[in-house]
Design an enzyme around this catalytic site. Structure first.
Site, PDB file in Angstrom:
ATOM      1  N   VAL A  17       0.682  -1.289  -0.005  1.00 15.34           N
ATOM      2  CA  VAL A  17       0.048  -0.014  -0.210  1.00 15.34           C
ATOM      3  C   VAL A  17       0.871   1.152  -0.034  1.00 15.34           C
ATOM      4  O   VAL A  17       0.680   2.252  -0.677  1.00 15.34           O
ATOM      5  CB  VAL A  17      -0.897   0.070   1.135  1.00 15.34           C
ATOM      6  CG1 VAL A  17      -1.997   1.252   1.251  1.00 15.34           C
ATOM      7  CG2 VAL A  17      -1.901  -1.219   1.300  1.00 15.34           C
ATOM      8  N   LYS A 108      -6.632  -1.575   9.817  1.00 14.47           N
ATOM      9  CA  LYS A 108      -7.906  -1.902  10.403  1.00 14.47           C
ATOM     10  C   LYS A 108      -7.840  -2.550  11.669  1.00 14.47           C
ATOM     11  O   LYS A 108      -8.687  -2.557  12.546  1.00 14.47           O
ATOM     12  CB  LYS A 108      -8.796  -2.657   9.449  1.00 14.47           C
ATOM     13  CG  LYS A 108      -8.339  -3.762   8.760  1.00 14.47           C
ATOM     14  CD  LYS A 108      -7.669  -3.640   7.349  1.00 14.47           C
ATOM     15  CE  LYS A 108      -7.076  -4.687   6.814  1.00 14.47           C
ATOM     16  NZ  LYS A 108      -6.844  -4.732   5.628  1.00 14.47           N
ATOM     17  N   VAL A 135     -11.288   0.085   5.496  1.00 11.89           N
ATOM     18  CA  VAL A 135     -12.342  -0.802   4.890  1.00 11.89           C
ATOM     19  C   VAL A 135     -12.653  -0.735   3.352  1.00 11.89           C
ATOM     20  O   VAL A 135     -12.809   0.377   2.937  1.00 11.89           O
ATOM     21  CB  VAL A 135     -13.542  -0.164   5.745  1.00 11.89           C
ATOM     22  CG1 VAL A 135     -14.848  -1.231   5.350  1.00 11.89           C
ATOM     23  CG2 VAL A 135     -13.425  -0.175   7.141  1.00 11.89           C
ATOM     24  N   ILE A 139     -13.264   1.614  -2.109  1.00 13.53           N
ATOM     25  CA  ILE A 139     -14.446   2.000  -2.076  1.00 13.53           C
ATOM     26  C   ILE A 139     -14.764   3.131  -1.055  1.00 13.53           C
ATOM     27  O   ILE A 139     -14.306   2.812   0.193  1.00 13.53           O
ATOM     28  CB  ILE A 139     -15.451   0.792  -1.897  1.00 13.53           C
ATOM     29  CG1 ILE A 139     -15.228  -0.433  -2.440  1.00 13.53           C
ATOM     30  CG2 ILE A 139     -16.911   1.420  -1.933  1.00 13.53           C
ATOM     31  CD1 ILE A 139     -16.069  -1.431  -2.393  1.00 13.53           C
ATOM     32  N   GLY A 190      -0.577  -9.748  -3.571  1.00 13.71           N
ATOM     33  CA  GLY A 190      -0.387  -8.682  -2.574  1.00 13.71           C
ATOM     34  C   GLY A 190      -2.018  -8.203  -1.984  1.00 13.71           C
ATOM     35  O   GLY A 190      -2.019  -7.248  -1.386  1.00 13.71           O
ATOM     36  N   GLU A 193      -3.249 -10.613   4.159  1.00  9.41           N
ATOM     37  CA  GLU A 193      -2.699 -10.081   5.115  1.00  9.41           C
ATOM     38  C   GLU A 193      -1.478 -10.630   5.356  1.00  9.41           C
ATOM     39  O   GLU A 193      -1.094 -11.856   4.899  1.00  9.41           O
ATOM     40  CB  GLU A 193      -3.558  -9.840   6.371  1.00  9.41           C
ATOM     41  CG  GLU A 193      -4.720  -9.348   6.259  1.00  9.41           C
ATOM     42  CD  GLU A 193      -4.435  -7.798   6.077  1.00  9.41           C
ATOM     43  OE1 GLU A 193      -3.705  -7.045   6.578  1.00  9.41           O
ATOM     44  OE2 GLU A 193      -5.126  -7.109   5.145  1.00  9.41           O
ATOM     45  N   ASP A 204     -10.002 -10.468   9.503  1.00 15.12           N
ATOM     46  CA  ASP A 204      -9.777  -9.140   8.823  1.00 15.12           C
ATOM     47  C   ASP A 204     -11.178  -8.416   8.619  1.00 15.12           C
ATOM     48  O   ASP A 204     -11.446  -7.333   8.708  1.00 15.12           O
ATOM     49  CB  ASP A 204      -9.160  -9.368   7.690  1.00 15.12           C
ATOM     50  CG  ASP A 204      -8.997  -8.165   6.587  1.00 15.12           C
ATOM     51  OD1 ASP A 204      -8.075  -7.212   7.024  1.00 15.12           O
ATOM     52  OD2 ASP A 204      -9.675  -8.055   5.618  1.00 15.12           O
ATOM     53  N   LYS A 208     -12.902  -4.766   9.776  1.00 16.69           N
ATOM     54  CA  LYS A 208     -13.556  -3.796   8.941  1.00 16.69           C
ATOM     55  C   LYS A 208     -14.911  -3.703   9.547  1.00 16.69           C
ATOM     56  O   LYS A 208     -15.332  -2.618   9.658  1.00 16.69           O
ATOM     57  CB  LYS A 208     -13.475  -4.245   7.768  1.00 16.69           C
ATOM     58  CG  LYS A 208     -12.069  -4.324   6.804  1.00 16.69           C
ATOM     59  CD  LYS A 208     -11.912  -5.188   5.934  1.00 16.69           C
ATOM     60  CE  LYS A 208     -10.463  -5.037   4.945  1.00 16.69           C
ATOM     61  NZ  LYS A 208     -10.214  -6.058   4.067  1.00 16.69           N
TER      62      LYS A 208
END
Ligand code: NDP
Ligand code: HSE
Length: 434
Positions: A17, A108, A135, A139, A190, A193, A204, A208
């Site tokens: 990221v 998160k 999250v 989006i 990728g 986690e 996960d 979220k």
């Protein structure tokens, strides 16, 4: 209007990221400046490994192994935390806040467990924490809940919020491929986690869901109150039965208000094939949100990956940048509500649902009536039933779909049924949403 010629940022964590975020900040610098009126300057990036080539031309960006170099830099306005995990991410964020820096994070796991402490510290210091990327990747669901849907009482959210699980379930469903093989592929891309059990065991998604529930209902959420079940026990047999019945199996994160209590749960769910989120495949995420004024809304997009997640990170940077430029700090409370309430999360035993039950039943006369007798005794009514194949005196799959039943009754009934001699193994249970 305060005069500010640039918004200066530093990224801690130059992984998937972090790389996407840096790329967007550098490659989309012109459009970002036109939208903001001033440039966003990526001053520094810190990572443990500063040698690996990430395929980006970094120009004047300083690379450091020491995150403190960013957290204490007086010129940096916004610290972007993208290392993940609890330690040292929490310390870095709290220290940045203490130094009056705004923070953007995609973490998160950290927010689900320590969010309240972080939000309180930020409010106290008069800085913002942006966490859109935490999250559903790209989006803009948190912004929508906070702003676009602010006039609504949120009634329910049904979300596919883990790209890795959706990718695995999709390939198992459409291509009949094996769980382990598809998981490896998701890791290589990728999406997964650092610890993929977070993905496949639903943790996960629950992280979220904690953030979504907190924002939707304006209440603190204790992560341990969220019921969490992953996809590792889903078998090709269940996927096939679901198909035959016109359903799909998705890992859903569900939060809804029921009689002033919240149901917050993550589990594999059978949903009708024509329900909007049933058609969401691959790494894509979707959230079906119902508000009392707006009715049903649907959000769809990429839930993981460097660029989609980077898109959300940079959007937060720009939002904070706008507040810095206009001098309107703390316009939006970090937890979205100025007045929050403390709502109860309903115990899983107290929820009601329809159920798909796959028994491993010995194929001989009288077995069906024994099983259905126990279900009836516990107030569980059968809606339909299928048995495939015949193998006298051997275990065969016997599937029953129930009408709405109380979870507690289902558990008690299955405890009894699983001990019966005519049952050859534990019963598979999948909750259904209509
Ligand atoms: P990665 O593991 O790819 O990147 C994390 C990076 O941080 C690694 O390069 C790691 O170095 C580095 N790092 C670890 N500790 C430190 C430290 N003390 N100082 C500086 N750098 C450090 O993770 P992702 O990019 O996938 O995830 C980052 C965050 O984004 C996580 O919170 C994750 O949950 C979240 N997220 C991820 C998404 C995705 O699609 N991947 C989507 C949405 C959110 P090293 O490898 O050497 O340990
Ligand atoms: N591991 C997560 C997923 C990353 O697969 O959705 C995005 O949060």
């Amino acid at each position: 209007m305060a005069t500010k010629n640039s918004i200066n940022v530093g990224i801690i964590g130059f992984g998937t990221v972090g790389t996407g975020t840096a790329r967007i900040l550098l490659e989309n610098a012109d459009i970002i400046k036109r939208r903001l009126g001033v440039p966003v300057i990526l001053k520094k990036i810190s990572d443990l490994d500063v040698k690996r080539d990430r395929g980006i031309k970094l120009g004047d960006v300083k690379i450091t192994t020491d995150a403190k170099d960013i957290i204490t830099d007086p010129e940096i306005d916004i610290v972007i935390e993208l290392i993940g995990g609890y330690k040292p991410a929490k310390e870095f964020i709290l220290e940045a806040i203490k130094n009056k820096k705004h923070v953007v994070t995609a973490n998160k796991a950290l927010l689900a467990v320590h969010g309240e402490e972080i939000y309180a510290a930020a409010e106290k210091a008069g800085v913002t924490v942006g966490y859109e990327a935490s999250v559903a990747g790209g989006i803009p669901i948190l912004k929508s809940l906070r702003e676009g849907l602010a006039a609504n009482r949120i009634e329910s959210i049904y979300g596919i919020v883990n790209g890795t699980c959706n990718y695995i379930l999709t390939l198992m469903t459409n291509e009949g491929r094996k769980f382990d093989e598809v998981l490896k592929e998701a890791q290589a891309k990728g999406y997964a986690e650092a610890d993929p059990t977070f993905d496949i065991e639903g943790i996960d998604s629950a992280h979220k869901l904690a953030v979504l529930t907190m924002l939707a209902f304006g209440t603190p959420v204790r992560f341990e109150d969220i019921y969490t079940e992953g996809i590792s026990k889903i078998t090709p047999i269940d996927i096939e039965f679901a198909k035959d019945l016109g359903y799909k199996i998705k890992l859903l994160a569900i939060t809804k208000m029921v009689n002033n209590e919240i149901e917050a749960r993550v589990h594999p769910t059978m949903i009708p094939g024509d329900f909007p989120v049933a058609t969401v495949d691959g790494v894509f995420n979707a959230l079906f949100v119902k508000g009392n004024a707006v009715g049903n809304t649907l959000f769809y997009g990429r839930g993981a990956g460097d660029m989609p997640t980077g898109s959300a990170v940079v959007a937060d940077v720009m939002d904070i940048g706008r507040d810095i430029i206009s001098g309107s700090g703390n316009r939006m409370p970090v937890a979205a509500f100025r007045e929050r309430s403390q709502l109860k999360i309903r115990k899983m035993d107290d929820i009601t649902s329809c159920y798909y039950l796959r028994f491993s039943a010995i194929d001989k006369p009288g077995v069906l009536s024994k099983i259905s007798g126990v279900l009836g005794k516990h107030n569980i009514s059968i809606e339909s039933m299928i048995q495939k194949g015949r193998k006298e005196e051997q275990a065969v799959p016997l599937v029953m779909m129930t009408h709405e039943a109380l979870e507690r009754n289902v558990r008690v009934a299955l405890d009894e049924i699983n001990k019966m001699d005519c049952v050859g193994g534990p019963t598979m249970v999948i909750r259904m949403e209509q």
